[in-house]
Design an enzyme around this catalytic site. Structure first.
Site, PDB file in Angstrom:
ATOM      1  N   TYR A 121      13.064  18.986  -5.732  1.00 26.67           N
ATOM      2  CA  TYR A 121      12.846  17.543  -5.628  1.00 26.67           C
ATOM      3  C   TYR A 121      13.727  16.778  -6.611  1.00 26.67           C
ATOM      4  CZ  TYR A 121      11.401  12.970  -6.699  1.00 26.67           C
ATOM      5  OH  TYR A 121      11.478  11.630  -6.963  1.00 26.67           O
ATOM      6  N   LEU A 138       0.530  12.236 -21.481  1.00 22.65           N
ATOM      7  CA  LEU A 138       1.103  12.234 -20.136  1.00 22.65           C
ATOM      8  C   LEU A 138       0.792  13.519 -19.368  1.00 22.65           C
ATOM      9  CD1 LEU A 138       2.715  10.385 -18.305  1.00 22.65           C
ATOM     10  CD2 LEU A 138       4.813  11.375 -19.215  1.00 22.65           C
ATOM     11  N   GLY A 139       0.467  14.587 -20.086  1.00 20.94           N
ATOM     12  CA  GLY A 139       0.099  15.832 -19.416  1.00 20.94           C
ATOM     13  C   GLY A 139       1.283  16.701 -19.048  1.00 20.94           C
ATOM     14  N   TYR A 140       0.967  17.897 -18.542  1.00 18.10           N
ATOM     15  CA  TYR A 140       2.007  18.870 -18.160  1.00 18.10           C
ATOM     16  C   TYR A 140       3.096  18.946 -19.216  1.00 18.10           C
ATOM     17  CZ  TYR A 140      -0.048  19.489 -13.538  1.00 18.10           C
ATOM     18  OH  TYR A 140      -0.889  19.803 -12.497  1.00 18.10           O
ATOM     19  N   CYS A 195       4.652   6.934  15.875  1.00 17.16           N
ATOM     20  CA  CYS A 195       3.997   7.840  14.940  1.00 17.16           C
ATOM     21  C   CYS A 195       3.044   8.756  15.715  1.00 17.16           C
ATOM     22  CB  CYS A 195       3.230   7.051  13.886  1.00 17.16           C
ATOM     23  SG  CYS A 195       2.301   8.099  12.750  1.00 17.16           S
ATOM     24  N   CYS A 212       2.241  -1.118  10.404  1.00 16.64           N
ATOM     25  CA  CYS A 212       3.296  -0.163  10.106  1.00 16.64           C
ATOM     26  C   CYS A 212       4.404  -0.271  11.149  1.00 16.64           C
ATOM     27  CB  CYS A 212       2.733   1.252  10.101  1.00 16.64           C
ATOM     28  SG  CYS A 212       4.006   2.526   9.933  1.00 16.64           S
ATOM     29  N   ASP A 214       8.905  15.043  -1.705  1.00 14.63           N
ATOM     30  CA  ASP A 214       7.790  14.924  -2.650  1.00 14.63           C
ATOM     31  C   ASP A 214       6.505  14.693  -1.852  1.00 14.63           C
ATOM     32  OD1 ASP A 214       8.060  12.319  -1.736  1.00 14.63           O
ATOM     33  OD2 ASP A 214       7.457  11.461  -3.662  1.00 14.63           O
ATOM     34  N   CYS A 251      -1.766   1.364   8.738  1.00 11.50           N
ATOM     35  CA  CYS A 251      -1.207   1.611  10.068  1.00 11.50           C
ATOM     36  C   CYS A 251      -1.110   0.338  10.906  1.00 11.50           C
ATOM     37  CB  CYS A 251      -2.058   2.635  10.804  1.00 11.50           C
ATOM     38  SG  CYS A 251      -2.091   4.258  10.005  1.00 11.50           S
ATOM     39  N   GLU A 309      12.679  10.919 -13.501  1.00  9.70           N
ATOM     40  CA  GLU A 309      12.173  11.898 -12.539  1.00  9.70           C
ATOM     41  C   GLU A 309      11.312  12.967 -13.200  1.00  9.70           C
ATOM     42  OE1 GLU A 309      12.139  11.404  -9.528  1.00  9.70           O
ATOM     43  OE2 GLU A 309      13.647   9.841  -9.326  1.00  9.70           O
TER      44      GLU A 309
END
Length: 359
Positions: free
Chosen positions: A125, A85-87, A213, A207, A143, A204, A42
């Site tokens: 999250y 991977l960043g962050y 929806c 779906c 999310d 759609c 996660e």
DNA sequence: AACTCGGGGTT
DNA sequence: AACCCAGAGTT
């Protein structure tokens, strides 16, 4: 006396039904019950596409099969595994929390939501994901997928990046959650958002929620979800001097509150405007910075650039061979080529190193 | 509540 | 070029 069983909404039933009959998305952490593995996956997946995170997850699990292994790892080694991977604050917090779990929880991952969410790097999250996947606790994940699916299905145009929107969708997600199978439901709604109710071109036409929806029925699918914040991007100009002295290269770790904190880099000169360096101007600039030097300009790279979310970085790399060690650089981190390969660098630098830097 | 933290895929 | 991605921390 009438017994009213908890009434599952049609939405919730359909999501679960879709998951059991049509969802063929496969991921290495799916069905995982080990909270350490779930937590790791996660953290890696925060703001990161599954396909981008997959290889990192596999490498982390292989190198650090238990939280004890991760907690015992040197920070530089973990950053190297996270490189690209960043962050990078995720990586710093990952190691911090691994050590906290070992020291404070004796290596046993906490199993209550209130404890889980207090771990560094774990927000609403991630706490809901761990709580539901590992312990089947009834917390709904919210999310990007969930925002999209719920906003479309319910036709909610409250901005998802507003405080009101976050509250509204969090409550809506909790209401839609299947309390009996929270882990499965959470997994299902995210898979559904990623494979059917996609951002740009949702499927759609086939779906299972089409009939109910709100967005589909009113032709609003491509207008939901709503975001209100406008992305601004600033341009910065980096010149990296790659100083080489007796076979070693000058590096330093970025520590300030800025991009790439924790990563390594070369000697950086940031300028307000774009610089078009020549041997003459480089020599003059270096003399000004370091004093009179015996040095040789080995190469001046063509312009390099990297696009970040909020910044455009324009870069130039200048290789400089030094005959003497300048005082200003003597306290630096001088590394051999082998040592260089063990350090984690930003993409701008790794790209340059792999393509242009051939000592 | 606004800002900032990467890197890469899709359209 | 714009948007998005299994968000979270800081100010």
């Amino acid at each position: 006396m009438i017994f009213v069983k908890s009434m599952k909404s049609q939405f919730t039933r359909t999501i679960l039904q879709w998951n059991r009959t049509q969802n063929n998305r496969e991921m290495p952490w799916k069905g995982e019950k080990n909270p350490y593995h779930i937590w790791l996956s996660e953290i890696i997946l925060q703001q990161t596409r599954v396909e981008q995170g997959r290889a990192y997850y596999n490498r982390f699990i292989k190198k650090y099969p238990t939280v004890f292994k991760l907690a015992a790892a040197p920070e530089q080694e973990v950053f190297k595994l996270w490189e690209g991977l960043g962050y990078y604050n995720r990586c710093r917090n990952l190691l911090y929390t691994a050590r906290e779990i070992v020291q404070r929880y004796n290596g046993i991952f906490p199993d209550q939501y209130e404890e889980i969410i207090q771990l560094k790097g774990v927000g609403p999250y991630t706490a809901a994901a761990i709580a539901s996947f590992a312990y089947n606790l009834p917390y709904a994940v919210v999310d990007g997928n969930v925002f999209r699916v719920l906003s479309r299905f319910h036709g909610v145009d409250t901005a998802i990046d507003s405080t009101a929107g976050k509250q509204l969708f969090t409550a809506l997600a909790a209401k839609m959650l299947d309390k009996k199978f929270p882990g499965e439901y959470n997994q299902a709604i995210m898979d559904f958002g990623a494979t059917v109710c996609k951002p740009m071109v949702p499927s759609c036409s086939h779906c299972p929620l089409q009939n109910n929806c709100a967005a589909y029925q009113t032709g609003m699918v491509n207008r939901l979800p709503v975001k209100e914040k406008i992305l601004t991007r600033k341009t910065r100009h980096f010149t990296y001097f790659i100083f080489e002295y007796e076979g070693k290269t000058f590096t330093r770790q970025r520590t300030g509150k800025d991009i790439w904190q924790g990563l390594f880099e070369f000697y950086l000169a940031e300028t307000e405007k774009s610089q078009k360096w020549t041997v003459t101007s480089v020599t003059a600039w270096l003399e000004e910075q370091l004093g009179p030097q015996s040095l040789k300009i080995l190469a001046i790279s063509s312009p390099e650039s990297q696009q970040l979310t909020h910044q455009q970085i324009n870069g130039c790399f200048i290789r400089v061979s030094l005959k003497k060690m300048p005082a200003l650089l003597s306290s630096g981190n001088w590394v051999t080529p082998k040592g260089l390969s063990a350090l984690a660098f930003p993409k701008l630098i790794t790209k340059y190193l792999s393509e242009k830097y051939k000592p």
